[in-house]
Design a protein around this motif. Structure first.
Motif, short mmCIF file in Angstrom:
data_model
loop_
_atom_site.label_atom_id
_atom_site.label_comp_id
_atom_site.label_asym_id
_atom_site.label_seq_id
_atom_site.Cartn_x
_atom_site.Cartn_y
_atom_site.Cartn_z
N PRO A 165 -0.75 12.93 10.16
CA PRO A 165 -0.78 12.98 8.61
C PRO A 165 1.25 12.49 8.52
O PRO A 165 1.55 13.37 8.91
CB PRO A 165 -0.83 13.91 8.41
CG PRO A 165 -2.18 14.73 8.77
CD PRO A 165 -1.75 14.05 10.30
N ALA A 166 2.15 11.51 7.41
CA ALA A 166 3.29 11.43 7.31
C ALA A 166 3.61 12.80 6.56
O ALA A 166 4.58 12.97 7.85
CB ALA A 166 3.31 10.28 5.97
N GLN A 216 7.34 16.89 9.31
CA GLN A 216 8.10 18.68 8.83
C GLN A 216 8.29 19.08 10.61
O GLN A 216 9.09 19.56 11.36
CB GLN A 216 7.00 18.68 9.48
CG GLN A 216 6.05 19.53 7.74
CD GLN A 216 5.01 20.74 6.83
OE1 GLN A 216 4.34 20.81 7.99
NE2 GLN A 216 5.09 20.63 5.48
N MET A 217 7.42 18.36 11.33
CA MET A 217 7.21 18.22 13.06
C MET A 217 8.74 17.52 13.30
O MET A 217 9.57 18.00 13.69
CB MET A 217 6.25 17.15 13.86
CG MET A 217 5.07 18.44 13.79
SD MET A 217 3.31 17.51 14.73
CE MET A 217 4.25 17.41 15.99
N TYR A 218 9.21 16.31 12.68
CA TYR A 218 10.49 15.88 13.15
C TYR A 218 11.81 16.76 12.59
O TYR A 218 12.47 16.99 13.43
CB TYR A 218 10.70 14.51 12.77
CG TYR A 218 11.72 13.69 12.86
CD1 TYR A 218 12.20 13.34 14.11
CD2 TYR A 218 12.73 13.46 11.67
CE1 TYR A 218 14.01 12.62 14.40
CE2 TYR A 218 13.51 12.81 12.12
CZ TYR A 218 14.70 12.46 13.20
OH TYR A 218 15.80 11.89 13.08
N ARG A 271 16.13 20.61 13.81
CA ARG A 271 16.17 21.87 13.52
C ARG A 271 16.87 22.93 15.01
O ARG A 271 17.45 23.32 15.46
CB ARG A 271 15.93 22.25 12.93
CG ARG A 271 15.97 23.19 10.94
CD ARG A 271 15.20 23.70 10.64
NE ARG A 271 14.50 22.95 9.35
CZ ARG A 271 13.47 22.63 9.17
NH1 ARG A 271 12.67 22.99 9.63
NH2 ARG A 271 13.25 21.96 8.01
N GLU A 272 15.58 22.39 15.68
CA GLU A 272 15.83 23.24 17.56
C GLU A 272 16.92 22.30 18.26
O GLU A 272 18.06 23.49 18.94
CB GLU A 272 14.60 22.78 18.10
CG GLU A 272 13.61 23.37 17.59
CD GLU A 272 13.93 25.44 18.21
OE1 GLU A 272 14.10 25.44 18.91
OE2 GLU A 272 14.07 25.90 16.53
#
Length: 140
Positions: free
Chosen positions: A4-5, A10-12, A17-18
């Motif tokens: 889902p978009a 959120q993963m991107y 951030r990492e």
């Protein structure tokens, strides 16, 4: 597999951030290791500066100059030993004085051929360094 978009976003963002925090590796550049390496190099530089300030370190060229001058003085003193022995013990023959001079030359050549590796390995003394093969007698 479809994501889902909202979850993809959120993963991107988590990935960004990492990377920004330096915890994620980006190809060949690993920011965590790079920062650790930089901190280590800075610490070593400061430690070296402190050692120089305390007089614990000196430039190699200065040390070479001092050792060269000291070696020259020592060589001059060693070269004078056969004549001094002949003056103090006139009964010695020319061959005996020549043998004394040869031993002094042998020792001088050993010292002249020494390297830093020899100094690090000073615990392993060779037969030549101890004078094996000479006519020396040692009382126990």
């Amino acid at each position: 597999m479809k994501v889902p978009a909202r979850q993809a976003l959120q993963m991107y963002c988590a990935h960004l951030r990492e990377q920004a925090a330096g915890r994620a590796s980006n190809g060949e550049l690993d920011l965590v290791n790079e920062r650790a390496g930089l901190a280590k190099a800075q610490r070593e530089r400061i430690e070296m500066q402190n050692a120089v300030t305390r007089g614990e370190l000196a430039p190699v060229t200065l040390i070479e100059e001092v050792l060269s001058k000291a070696g020259g003085k020592i060589a001059g003193i060693l070269e004078g030993i056969p004549g001094a022995v002949k003056r103090r013990v006139p009964a010695l023959s020319g061959d005996e004085i020549k043998n004394i001079g040869a031993e002094i030359a042998r020792v001088r050549n050993i010292v002249a051929s020494m390297s830093l590796a020899d100094l690090r390995d000073s615990g392993a003394e060779s037969d030549e360094d101890r004078g094996a093969g000479s006519d020396e007698v040692i009382d126990a």
